[in-house]
Design an enzyme around this catalytic site. Structure first.
Site, mmCIF file in Angstrom:
data_model
loop_
_atom_site.group_PDB
_atom_site.id
_atom_site.type_symbol
_atom_site.label_atom_id
_atom_site.label_comp_id
_atom_site.label_asym_id
_atom_site.label_seq_id
_atom_site.Cartn_x
_atom_site.Cartn_y
_atom_site.Cartn_z
ATOM 1 N N GLU A 4 0.801 -1.239 0.000
ATOM 2 C CA GLU A 4 0.000 0.000 0.000
ATOM 3 C C GLU A 4 0.829 1.283 0.000
ATOM 4 O O GLU A 4 0.589 2.186 0.802
ATOM 5 C CB GLU A 4 -0.965 -0.031 1.201
ATOM 6 N N GLU A 56 -6.519 -10.582 -1.243
ATOM 7 C CA GLU A 56 -7.337 -10.357 -0.033
ATOM 8 C C GLU A 56 -8.822 -10.284 -0.378
ATOM 9 O O GLU A 56 -9.553 -9.402 0.089
ATOM 10 C CB GLU A 56 -6.889 -9.060 0.668
HETATM 11 O O1 9MR Z 1 -7.645 -7.925 8.670
HETATM 12 C C1 9MR Z 1 -6.637 -7.163 9.274
HETATM 13 C C2 9MR Z 1 -7.129 -6.645 10.612
HETATM 14 O O2 9MR Z 1 -7.307 -7.725 11.515
HETATM 15 C C3 9MR Z 1 -6.127 -5.646 11.196
HETATM 16 O O3 9MR Z 1 -6.659 -5.065 12.367
HETATM 17 C C4 9MR Z 1 -5.831 -4.578 10.152
HETATM 18 C C5 9MR Z 1 -4.804 -3.587 10.685
HETATM 19 O O4 9MR Z 1 -4.690 -2.507 9.887
HETATM 20 O O5 9MR Z 1 -5.330 -5.171 8.972
HETATM 21 C C6 9MR Z 1 -6.271 -5.999 8.378
HETATM 22 O O6 9MR Z 1 -5.753 -6.518 7.164
HETATM 23 C C7 9MR Z 1 -5.451 -5.574 6.148
HETATM 24 C C8 9MR Z 1 -4.243 -6.093 5.411
HETATM 25 O O7 9MR Z 1 -3.182 -6.345 6.303
HETATM 26 C C9 9MR Z 1 -3.810 -5.116 4.324
HETATM 27 N N1 9MR Z 1 -4.905 -4.797 3.444
HETATM 28 C C10 9MR Z 1 -6.148 -4.398 4.080
HETATM 29 C C11 9MR Z 1 -6.562 -5.440 5.116
HETATM 30 C C12 9MR Z 1 -7.927 -5.102 5.716
HETATM 31 O O8 9MR Z 1 -7.855 -3.906 6.424
#
Ligand code: 9MR
Length: 408
Positions: free
Chosen positions: A194, A310
């Site tokens: 990102e 994802e």
């Molecule tokens: O699903 C993840 C969540 O449990 C965490 O709290 C969060 C922290 O920012 O990240 C989520 O996963 C993300 C992923 O690492 C990167 N792309 C977006 C995902 C959804 O927010």
């Protein structure tokens, strides 16, 4: 800048998506898909997104063994899987078994990010990641590493400790230590996650992230070169979200992502794949058209792979509260999206961001939970292929049909 070939690809891709995409032959075999297949244009397509009827399989329909996602994927040289929550892996037998039954690739939802792995500046915590990788090895699953460099989930000590003088050292040491530990066991690493946000107004559309502020644009090159030096066999990936639809902001972001990976690749920086996160929304799925097709085609032309990393579908914009209706609409998007993406040989891996609805980040409670469900904050989203009892949703069957539609 677009050439005719890219435009042609775009039209084809868009049409496929509007048509319900996922290898129509496979989908037409499922009662109800023909209706979806009739949609031809944008207005029709949004109706399609609301009303696709992929058909409810019998409750007893088989979905494991030869009928599993992984059997359908592996037969075509593809990888299919999900993001794993380490707590659930320990305490929910149904969750664990579903992963074993369905996935030939897994990714840790959080356990391999900086915050959980770095309790202190001079310490690494590997217990959860070790357990996760051992689980995958035990069951013959490939692993995606997520992630080595991101602006979120940095540890609390980061801001006060890492500065312009030592940032490169911290980044390089982190990548070397983590990648060395799992060397040879990771199919693909999200090296940088990102990094693009055009609204921040930085050159190349780069995000004004901590890493950018500390090191400037060169942080990406440092990360990818370090990663290659440690594990030359891992597929080094740039991963980003909100690059799927043809909306104006999404188009600008997609163009910036393409510009970035093109510069890296053509400049000799080791990069092998683009991760298209694919957090889709039922409200904008009909806007997934030529832009994404062009991105996939251009990435392929650079000699890179494309991964769906994802996948989930936010159903907040669907008005009807009837769960079965929402399940059908969501399934339509799963099937169309994955089928269209898999029409490019560059796309080889499909991972969902979770297994069963209840534990999806989209259904998270707490402070920010309902942020993802502004219209229906109290309604649990139907967003993943399995329900809360680990029974397959229509989305499971649509995803499976899409995998089955892949040309040999
Ligand atoms: O699903 C993840 C969540 O449990 C965490 O709290 C969060 C922290 O920012 O990240 C989520 O996963 C993300 C992923 O690492 C990167 N792309 C977006 C995902 C959804 O927010």
């Amino acid at each position: 800048m677009e050439n005719t070939k890219a435009k042609d690809t775009r039209r084809t891709f868009g049409r496929k998506l509007m048509l319900g995409g996922a290898g129509l032959a496979a989908l037409q075999a499922v009662p109800g898909w023909l209706h979806a297949a009739g949609a031809t244009g944008t207005a029709e397509a949004s109706r399609w997104a609301q009303s696709a009827a992929p058909g409810q399989p019998e409750p007893t329909a088989s979905f494991t063994g030869d009928a599993s996602l992984k059997a359908h994927a592996a037969a075509r040289g593809l990888f299919v899987g999900a993001a794993v929550n380490l707590g659930l892996l320990t305490r929910e037998p149904g969750y664990r078994q579903t992963l074993i039954d369905q996935c030939n690739i897994v990714v840790a939802e959080n356990a391999m990010k900086w915050a959980p792995m770095r309790p202190a500046p001079d310490q690494f915590f590997f217990d959860d990641a070790d357990r996760f990788v051992a689980f995958a090895e035990e069951h013959g699953m490939a692993v995606r590493g997520h992630n080595l460099c991101w602006h979120e989930q940095l540890p609390p000590w980061f801001a006060a400790t890492v500065n312009k003088q030592n940032a490169e050292q911290y980044l390089v040491q982190h990548i070397k230590t983590v990648m060395t530990r799992y060397k040879g066991k990771i199919r693909a690493w999200d090296v940088v996650n990102e990094a693009i946000k055009p609204e921040d107004g930085k050159p190349e559309g780069l995000r004004d992230s901590p890493w950018y502020r500390l090191l400037g644009p060169r942080y990406l090159e440092i990360a990818f070169r370090t990663a290659r030096s440690v594990d030359p066999a891992a597929l080094l990936t740039y991963n980003d979200y909100d690059i799927e639809t043809d909306g104006a902001a999404q188009g600008a972001k997609r163009q910036a992502v393409m510009g970035l990976i093109t510069r890296l690749k053509q400049g000799g920086v080791p990069i092998d794949a683009l991760g298209v996160q694919s957090h889709l929304s039922a409200g904008s799925a009909s806007k997934i058209d030529g832009g994404l097709a062009a991105l996939v085609a251009q990435t392929r032309a650079l000699g890179m792979k494309v991964f769906i990393t994802e996948l989930d579908v936010n159903d907040d914009s669907l008005e009807g509260d009837d769960g079965a209706d929402r399940e059908k609409s969501v399934a339509g998007i799963y099937g169309s999206y994955v089928g269209s993406m898999l029409s490019s040989p560059a796309v080889t891996d499909v991972l969902c961001w979770g297994v069963a609805d209840r534990y999806s980040w989209l259904n998270s409670k707490g402070k920010d939970g309902s942020k993802w469900r502004p219209k229906h904050p109290d309604r649990e989203e139907v967003c993943l292929p399995f329900d809360n009892n680990y029974q397959p949703h229509p989305a499971f069957f649509a995803l499976r049909a899409a995998l089955g539609s892949r040309k040999a």
